[in-house]
Enzyme design. Structure first.
Site, PDB file in Angstrom:
ATOM      1  N   LYS A 185      35.624  13.677 -29.027  1.00  0.00           N
ATOM      2  CA  LYS A 185      35.059  14.917 -29.592  1.00  0.00           C
ATOM      3  C   LYS A 185      34.760  15.852 -28.434  1.00  0.00           C
ATOM      4  CE  LYS A 185      31.738  17.320 -30.663  1.00  0.00           C
ATOM      5  NZ  LYS A 185      31.602  18.738 -30.228  1.00  0.00           N
ATOM      6  N   GLY A 215      35.095  20.392 -32.973  1.00  0.00           N
ATOM      7  CA  GLY A 215      34.142  20.869 -33.986  1.00  0.00           C
ATOM      8  C   GLY A 215      32.738  20.881 -33.439  1.00  0.00           C
ATOM      9  N   GLY A 217      28.864  19.712 -32.765  1.00  0.00           N
ATOM     10  CA  GLY A 217      28.211  18.434 -32.466  1.00  0.00           C
ATOM     11  C   GLY A 217      27.539  17.827 -33.680  1.00  0.00           C
ATOM     12  N   GLU A 219      28.212  18.132 -36.689  1.00  0.00           N
ATOM     13  CA  GLU A 219      29.144  17.710 -37.746  1.00  0.00           C
ATOM     14  C   GLU A 219      30.094  16.623 -37.208  1.00  0.00           C
ATOM     15  OE1 GLU A 219      28.979  22.039 -40.029  1.00  0.00           O
ATOM     16  OE2 GLU A 219      30.896  21.378 -39.215  1.00  0.00           O
ATOM     17  N   ALA A 220      31.088  17.052 -36.409  1.00  0.00           N
ATOM     18  CA  ALA A 220      32.072  16.082 -35.894  1.00  0.00           C
ATOM     19  C   ALA A 220      31.411  15.029 -35.002  1.00  0.00           C
ATOM     20  CB  ALA A 220      33.152  16.815 -35.109  1.00  0.00           C
ATOM     21  N   GLY A 221      30.510  15.488 -34.102  1.00  0.00           N
ATOM     22  CA  GLY A 221      29.865  14.559 -33.164  1.00  0.00           C
ATOM     23  C   GLY A 221      29.004  13.544 -33.895  1.00  0.00           C
ATOM     24  N   GLU A 259      26.037   9.916 -19.603  1.00  0.00           N
ATOM     25  CA  GLU A 259      25.948  10.736 -18.388  1.00  0.00           C
ATOM     26  C   GLU A 259      25.170  11.984 -18.780  1.00  0.00           C
ATOM     27  OE1 GLU A 259      26.855   9.726 -15.567  1.00  0.00           O
ATOM     28  OE2 GLU A 259      28.444   8.259 -15.900  1.00  0.00           O
ATOM     29  N   CYS A 293      25.602  19.219 -14.012  1.00  0.00           N
ATOM     30  CA  CYS A 293      24.473  18.291 -13.903  1.00  0.00           C
ATOM     31  C   CYS A 293      24.270  17.794 -12.476  1.00  0.00           C
ATOM     32  CB  CYS A 293      24.738  17.109 -14.824  1.00  0.00           C
ATOM     33  SG  CYS A 293      26.389  16.452 -14.559  1.00  0.00           S
ATOM     34  N   GLU A 393      15.971  21.116 -15.888  1.00  0.00           N
ATOM     35  CA  GLU A 393      17.340  21.550 -15.593  1.00  0.00           C
ATOM     36  C   GLU A 393      17.578  22.963 -16.147  1.00  0.00           C
ATOM     37  OE1 GLU A 393      20.600  19.429 -17.506  1.00  0.00           O
ATOM     38  OE2 GLU A 393      21.539  19.313 -15.533  1.00  0.00           O
TER      39      GLU A 393
HETATM   40  P1  NAP Z   1      24.858  18.887 -25.542  1.00  0.00           P
HETATM   41  O1  NAP Z   1      24.301  19.833 -26.503  1.00  0.00           O
HETATM   42  O2  NAP Z   1      24.225  17.578 -25.388  1.00  0.00           O
HETATM   43  O3  NAP Z   1      26.405  18.734 -25.939  1.00  0.00           O
HETATM   44  C1  NAP Z   1      27.256  17.775 -25.399  1.00  0.00           C
HETATM   45  C2  NAP Z   1      28.232  17.316 -26.476  1.00  0.00           C
HETATM   46  O4  NAP Z   1      27.522  16.657 -27.527  1.00  0.00           O
HETATM   47  C3  NAP Z   1      28.998  18.467 -27.143  1.00  0.00           C
HETATM   48  O5  NAP Z   1      30.297  18.037 -27.456  1.00  0.00           O
HETATM   49  C4  NAP Z   1      28.174  18.696 -28.392  1.00  0.00           C
HETATM   50  O6  NAP Z   1      28.884  19.352 -29.411  1.00  0.00           O
HETATM   51  C5  NAP Z   1      27.826  17.274 -28.775  1.00  0.00           C
HETATM   52  N1  NAP Z   1      26.689  17.138 -29.691  1.00  0.00           N
HETATM   53  C6  NAP Z   1      25.666  18.005 -29.905  1.00  0.00           C
HETATM   54  N2  NAP Z   1      24.837  17.516 -30.850  1.00  0.00           N
HETATM   55  C7  NAP Z   1      25.340  16.327 -31.262  1.00  0.00           C
HETATM   56  C8  NAP Z   1      24.943  15.355 -32.225  1.00  0.00           C
HETATM   57  N3  NAP Z   1      23.862  15.499 -32.973  1.00  0.00           N
HETATM   58  N4  NAP Z   1      25.692  14.239 -32.361  1.00  0.00           N
HETATM   59  C9  NAP Z   1      26.788  14.062 -31.613  1.00  0.00           C
HETATM   60  N5  NAP Z   1      27.246  14.961 -30.707  1.00  0.00           N
HETATM   61  C10 NAP Z   1      26.522  16.074 -30.522  1.00  0.00           C
HETATM   62  O7  NAP Z   1      24.935  19.495 -24.107  1.00  0.00           O
HETATM   63  P2  NAP Z   1      25.239  20.998 -23.713  1.00  0.00           P
HETATM   64  O8  NAP Z   1      23.982  21.752 -23.790  1.00  0.00           O
HETATM   65  O9  NAP Z   1      26.428  21.515 -24.429  1.00  0.00           O
HETATM   66  O10 NAP Z   1      25.698  20.749 -22.219  1.00  0.00           O
HETATM   67  C11 NAP Z   1      24.838  20.859 -21.158  1.00  0.00           C
HETATM   68  C12 NAP Z   1      24.166  19.546 -20.813  1.00  0.00           C
HETATM   69  O11 NAP Z   1      25.125  18.560 -20.475  1.00  0.00           O
HETATM   70  C13 NAP Z   1      23.268  19.666 -19.638  1.00  0.00           C
HETATM   71  O12 NAP Z   1      22.003  19.143 -19.924  1.00  0.00           O
HETATM   72  C14 NAP Z   1      23.948  18.840 -18.553  1.00  0.00           C
HETATM   73  O13 NAP Z   1      23.102  18.274 -17.636  1.00  0.00           O
HETATM   74  C15 NAP Z   1      24.720  17.855 -19.319  1.00  0.00           C
HETATM   75  N6  NAP Z   1      25.895  17.417 -18.551  1.00  0.00           N
HETATM   76  C16 NAP Z   1      25.864  16.216 -17.920  1.00  0.00           C
HETATM   77  C17 NAP Z   1      26.944  15.783 -17.187  1.00  0.00           C
HETATM   78  C18 NAP Z   1      26.936  14.455 -16.468  1.00  0.00           C
HETATM   79  O14 NAP Z   1      27.979  13.982 -16.066  1.00  0.00           O
HETATM   80  N7  NAP Z   1      25.811  13.811 -16.273  1.00  0.00           N
HETATM   81  C19 NAP Z   1      28.067  16.579 -17.105  1.00  0.00           C
HETATM   82  C20 NAP Z   1      28.074  17.796 -17.759  1.00  0.00           C
HETATM   83  C21 NAP Z   1      26.958  18.202 -18.487  1.00  0.00           C
HETATM   84  P3  NAP Z   1      28.956  20.976 -29.495  1.00  0.00           P
HETATM   85  O15 NAP Z   1      28.429  21.539 -28.259  1.00  0.00           O
HETATM   86  O16 NAP Z   1      30.394  21.213 -29.694  1.00  0.00           O
HETATM   87  O17 NAP Z   1      28.154  21.377 -30.696  1.00  0.00           O
END
Ligand code: NAP
Ligand code: MG
Length: 498
Positions: A185, A215, A217, A219-221, A259, A293, A393
């Site tokens: 996803k 899609g 998060g 929904e698809a996630g 991660e 990150c 962060e």
């Molecule tokens: P996020 O909201 O956690 O999103 C990450 C992924 O999870 C996206 O594909 C998102 O879908 C999906 N998602 C959201 N809600 C979900 C749910 N309830 N069930 C399943 N999947 C779900 O993170 P973000 O705000 O987009 O990205 C920034 C964050 O990622 C930062 O905190 C950063 O530190 C972290 N990050 C960590 C690393 C690492 O390697 N440690 C690398 C990159 C980023 P959608 O966004 O498509 O809705």
């Protein structure tokens, strides 16, 4: 290697829409599509499928059907196919880099190292799998002990938008090498390069081995993590969603790799060449548009050089070129979305309210011809270590600066956050460097060269930065389970159980 011809943004042709890839076919999603937007211009580039339970169900079924044959494919064949994926990524890289640049708003020049690293991931695991199963099996009294590794099964993998190709490679390469099948996803905010690339991957691999469900998060996630047919979850993203993924894996008793975020210290000792150290520090918090990150966002500077260092840091930050992402000389492009840009600017307000001092930056800027974009200046904030701005962060091009005197004190400051993904140290003194590195609570420590990623180095976080390691052989363990088989040459003698 021959250099591929550069590609002009106007010559990039996205497909009109990107439906989910299920069982080797592009499928029509029942809930339609979501616009995929270029954040720097606001232009709609294409549409991605809005997958939900139905598509996830079909994808998990396809992955499950493909599993027996794929997990029994010889390691030589899996290795050959991973190398073929690497070849295809290499051949298509210039087009995919430009797509990713348009989709994410990140500067084009950054995709050279991103893609190099992604191609290496496939080649690394193509090689690593060939020696992975070399045995611990041996004769025991009156028989033989066989130990073997087996794949986990169908893996549900969820990735964020910041480095889409790196994340795809980190997830697919070890899981495929170890004989698993996948439902991936990608992130709604940026996944066009991933959709293009996985179409090519689906043509290389047997049907159903890699399925992709774009899609939202929620929904698809959510449908993916909840699906009863998933045998392993792997997630990269925020701590909050990571916690939910971990909880779900706990309830289902399946393994999970997480991660998550970071707030990494970058420690400056007084013996450094200040100009070089400043350059490394600016790179360390502005690369990836500050949206990563791993960045060194807490710069901890020794008292003896603090004033000079900070003065030079500001001068160097002023020179960072903010501009159109597709211009190769740009070093800071557009933040991914209005929501993220507002979040970053809100953090600067929090910083001011809690008494931190913005020494440079802090503003959104306009780039001519890209007025819609969310460009933010590299921002340097003088802060106390316990302030929110130095603890949470930001995920934008901003760093705090804090002074220190004593090495034990700086180690305490460095470790005193919820995260532990990475850390940087700058010094010419080997003892300082290694003694400090030993005491830092961080999965990756870079001495004198921030973000010095090397093949085979385990990557992952301490504390709230996650669970598990990727990028190295350890990732093969994370996608495998062990079985021991003890074979006796004959049955025990009759009456042995008296
Ligand atoms: P996020 O909201 O956690 O999103 C990450 C992924 O999870 C996206 O594909 C998102 O879908 C999906 N998602 C959201 N809600 C979900 C749910 N309830 N069930 C399943 N999947 C779900 O993170 P973000 O705000 O987009 O990205 C920034 C964050 O990622 C930062 O905190 C950063 O530190 C972290 N990050 C960590 C690393 C690492 O390697 N440690 C690398 C990159 C980023 P959608 O966004 O498509 O809705
Ligand atoms: Mg986009």
């Amino acid at each position: 290697m021959e250099t591929l011809a550069p590609i002009h943004p106007n010559t990039i042709e996205f497909a009109e829409k990107y439906g989910p890839i299920i069982n080797g076919e592009i499928v029509e999603p029942i809930n339609g599509y979501i616009d995929a937007v270029n954040p720097a211009t606001g232009k709609v580039l294409s549409k991605i499928g809005r997958c939900g339970k139905e598509e996830v169900n079909q994808a998990v079924q396809a992955a499950s059907t493909a599993l027996p044959a794929w997990s029994n494919t010889s390691i030589e064949e899996r290795s050959r196919l991973l190398n073929k994926i690497a070849d295809v990524l290499e051949e298509n890289q210039e087009r995919l880099k430009m797509m990713e640049c348009l989709d994410t708003g990140r500067p084009l020049h950054e995709f050279d190292p991103d893609y190099k690293l992604s191609i290496y991931q496939f080649r690394y695991f193509a090689s690593a799998i060939l020696t992975y199963y070399e045995g611990a099996s041996h004769p025991v009294q009156n028989g033989y002990l066989l130990t073997k590794k087996e794949p986990l099964g169908v893996c549900g993998q969820i990735i964020p938008w910041n480095v889409p190709m790196i994340m795809t490679a980190f997830k697919l390469a070890p899981a495929l090498a170890a004989g698993n099948t996948i439902v991936l996803k990608p992130a709604e905010d940026a996944c066009l390069s991933v959709m293009e690339f996985t179409k090519l991957v689906a043509d290389i691999l047997p049907k159903g081995v890699v399925n992709v469900v774009p899609g939202y998060g929620v929904e698809a996630g959510q449908a993916l993590i909840d699906h009863p047919g998933i045998d392993k979850l792997a997630f990269t993203g925020s701590v909050n969603v990571g916690r939910l993924v971990g909880k779900t894996a706990g309830e289902k008793i399946i393994p999970v790799t997480l991660e998550l975020g970071g707030k990494s210290p970058h420690i400056v000792f007084p013996d450094v060449d200040i100009d070089r150290a400043v350059e490394n520090a600016v790179f360390g918090f502005t690369t990836f548009n500050g949206q990563s990150c791993i960045l060194g966002t807490r710069i901890l500077i020794h008292d003896d050089i603090y004033e000079t260092f900070v003065e030079k840091l500001i001068e160097r930050a002023k020179q960072v070129k903010i501009g159109p992402p597709t211009d190769r000389s740009t070093r800071l492009g557009s933040i991914i979305s209005e929501k993220q840009a507002k979040r970053i600017l809100h953090y600067f307000e929090i910083a001011k309210k809690e008494g931190a001092k913005i020494l440079y930056g802090g503003n959104r800027v306009t780039v001519q011809g890209h007025e819609h974009g969310y460009f933010i200046e590299p921002t340097i904030i003088e802060a106390e270590p316990d302030m929110r701005i130095a603890q949470e962060e930001i995920f934008g091009p901003a760093a705090t600066v804090t002074r220190w005197n004593d090495v034990n004190e700086v180690i305490k400051i460095a470790n005193d956050v919820e995260y532990g993904l990475a850390a940087g140290i700058m010094t010419n003194n080997l003892e300082n460097a290694l003694q400090t590195a030993n005491k830092l609570e961080a999965g990756s420590v870079w001495i004198n060269s921030y973000f010095n990623f090397q093949s085979g180095a385990p990557f992952g976080g301490y504390k709230n930065s996650g669970v598990g390691r990727e990028y190295s052989k350890e990732a093969l363990d994370a996608y495998s389970q062990s079985k021991s088989i003890v074979a006796a040459y004959q049955l025990p003698p009759a009456g042995f159980f008296k």
